[in-house]
Motif scaffolding. Sequence first.
Motif, PDB file in Angstrom:
ATOM      1  N   LEU A  12      74.019  41.910 -23.292  1.00 19.99           N
ATOM      2  CA  LEU A  12      74.573  41.150 -24.187  1.00 19.99           C
ATOM      3  C   LEU A  12      76.248  41.275 -24.282  1.00 19.99           C
ATOM      4  CD1 LEU A  12      72.329  41.513 -27.189  1.00 19.99           C
ATOM      5  CD2 LEU A  12      72.743  39.221 -26.164  1.00 19.99           C
ATOM      6  N   GLY A  13      76.962  42.130 -23.394  1.00 15.59           N
ATOM      7  CA  GLY A  13      78.336  42.285 -23.251  1.00 15.59           C
ATOM      8  C   GLY A  13      78.590  43.415 -24.618  1.00 15.59           C
ATOM      9  N   VAL A  14      77.830  43.968 -25.279  1.00 15.84           N
ATOM     10  CA  VAL A  14      78.262  44.807 -26.331  1.00 15.84           C
ATOM     11  C   VAL A  14      78.619  46.051 -25.701  1.00 15.84           C
ATOM     12  CG1 VAL A  14      77.213  46.149 -28.229  1.00 15.84           C
ATOM     13  CG2 VAL A  14      76.527  43.749 -27.848  1.00 15.84           C
ATOM     14  N   LEU A  15      78.023  46.561 -24.564  1.00 12.96           N
ATOM     15  CA  LEU A  15      78.566  47.923 -23.746  1.00 12.96           C
ATOM     16  C   LEU A  15      78.747  47.360 -22.496  1.00 12.96           C
ATOM     17  CD1 LEU A  15      75.798  50.451 -25.191  1.00 12.96           C
ATOM     18  CD2 LEU A  15      78.271  50.030 -25.879  1.00 12.96           C
ATOM     19  N   ASP A  16      79.449  48.401 -21.704  1.00 16.52           N
ATOM     20  CA  ASP A  16      79.666  48.055 -20.155  1.00 16.52           C
ATOM     21  C   ASP A  16      78.589  49.123 -19.803  1.00 16.52           C
ATOM     22  OD1 ASP A  16      80.802  50.484 -20.239  1.00 16.52           O
ATOM     23  OD2 ASP A  16      82.837  49.877 -20.015  1.00 16.52           O
ATOM     24  N   ALA A  17      78.487  48.848 -18.364  1.00 15.93           N
ATOM     25  CA  ALA A  17      77.489  49.582 -17.608  1.00 15.93           C
ATOM     26  C   ALA A  17      77.683  51.266 -17.751  1.00 15.93           C
ATOM     27  CB  ALA A  17      77.700  49.370 -16.122  1.00 15.93           C
ATOM     28  N   ALA A  18      79.009  51.720 -18.169  1.00 12.97           N
ATOM     29  CA  ALA A  18      78.952  53.127 -18.380  1.00 12.97           C
ATOM     30  C   ALA A  18      78.832  53.490 -19.809  1.00 12.97           C
ATOM     31  CB  ALA A  18      80.641  53.454 -17.826  1.00 12.97           C
ATOM     32  N   GLY A  19      78.631  52.572 -20.589  1.00 15.97           N
ATOM     33  CA  GLY A  19      78.367  53.214 -22.124  1.00 15.97           C
ATOM     34  C   GLY A  19      79.429  52.729 -22.970  1.00 15.97           C
ATOM     35  N   ASN A  20      80.476  52.334 -22.292  1.00 17.58           N
ATOM     36  CA  ASN A  20      81.778  51.965 -23.327  1.00 17.58           C
ATOM     37  C   ASN A  20      81.632  50.548 -23.919  1.00 17.58           C
ATOM     38  OD1 ASN A  20      82.981  54.170 -22.333  1.00 17.58           O
ATOM     39  ND2 ASN A  20      83.617  53.421 -20.564  1.00 17.58           N
ATOM     40  N   ASN A  21      82.803  50.307 -24.790  1.00 15.46           N
ATOM     41  CA  ASN A  21      82.759  49.078 -25.532  1.00 15.46           C
ATOM     42  C   ASN A  21      82.730  47.858 -24.441  1.00 15.46           C
ATOM     43  OD1 ASN A  21      82.648  48.225 -27.907  1.00 15.46           O
ATOM     44  ND2 ASN A  21      84.750  47.602 -28.405  1.00 15.46           N
TER      45      ASN A  21
END
Length: 410
Positions: free
Chosen positions: A252-261
């Motif tokens: 959904l684009g809430v997080l990036d693959a690394a877990g950041n915003n």
Amino acid sequence: MTHRLALAALVALAAATPPGASADEGACVACHLQLQPGIVSDWRLSRHASAEVGCQDCHGSRHATAEDFGKVQHPTVATCQRCHELQASQFRAGDHARAWQALTTLPTFHHLQEGKVGDPTGCAACHRIGLLTPDLADSLLKAGSRHGLGSCDACHTRHTFSVKEAREPEACKACHGDLQYEAWSNSKHGTRHAAVRAGQLPAQAAAPTCQTCHLQGGNHAVRAPLGNVALRLPLEDDQAWAADKHALFVALGVLDAAGNNGVRGQAFEEARIAELDRLGFQGDRGQLTQACRQCHATSFIREQLDQRDGLIRQADALVAVSVREVAGLYADGVLRKKGPGPFPDLVAWPTGSAPEKRLGLMFFDHRARLLAHAFHMSPQAVRWMAELQDDAAAVKQLAAELRAARKAKR
């Protein structure tokens, strides 16, 4: 009609003008009685009329003739706030006030229904209840939209603005009819309410409505612990659920693959589409369960909520499996990836391939219906869990067919 004709009509209808109304007010009534008699009748039936709150109090005085109707002021929350400070302040703090923000944050269905002004089937038809900037409201007015501009009449229909009407579940049905209202009406709460109305149960019998739970004490904040997409943080000790939630948040684009915003992270949080604050979620749920305690024991409430949280977990697991299935198609070059990160962009599903479309339908429609029926205590939740299971199988089958077709071309 010219202003002169409107005044002529005023003389003939002067006896019908409520006592205390000004001559200018009478001119409004006289003209609109011929053009739109229904709204005049509604206003006369309203508490506003008896309290001598007239047309100019809400619509201003710039509009005086049939030719300058474009100058009329369309009421907003700020208009109502002049007299209803508490209710307006509560509304501003609630979920309804963020409805437009949610629409622009997650514009998924715009691929199917643009929600343009003048399109009564578009998402904007309901989401305009949200607070709008003055510039945006002005642009919508200029484009032809003359209703629902962040105003209270979404629930208190103009021009009666009835409190009694807004206390009935049908007031919610206009926007929530195909999801939450349907779920409630199929539940024991809804069927008991129908029985009370039909006289089959005493009028005093417990029959919770939307307002019983979501507008306790008339609080206009209308906050709910979970929205349509139920994106809450998982339990801290459930690693499998946390991994599934991560897949959904990235898709959904809430997080990036690394877990950041992610690219939509801040917007999701501001619009309260995602519940990223555990304390806030617990507070909202705690307040909602107060309504349950009017009829049910705390142990029963806890049991039911635990079961429904378990359904969210199951639903997230099924969707996450399908997200990873589509991600595998990208990794293997079977499908071209759109957007950032390794996972499919759920927001763009209507323009995707067959498995991407089924994945989007699975998340935004079938999962939302499962959760609405489950948390509104409707037995139809069973049906929508079965739909999700079918979706997961269908995504896997469609992915296999794409792989086979690609292999056959080599």
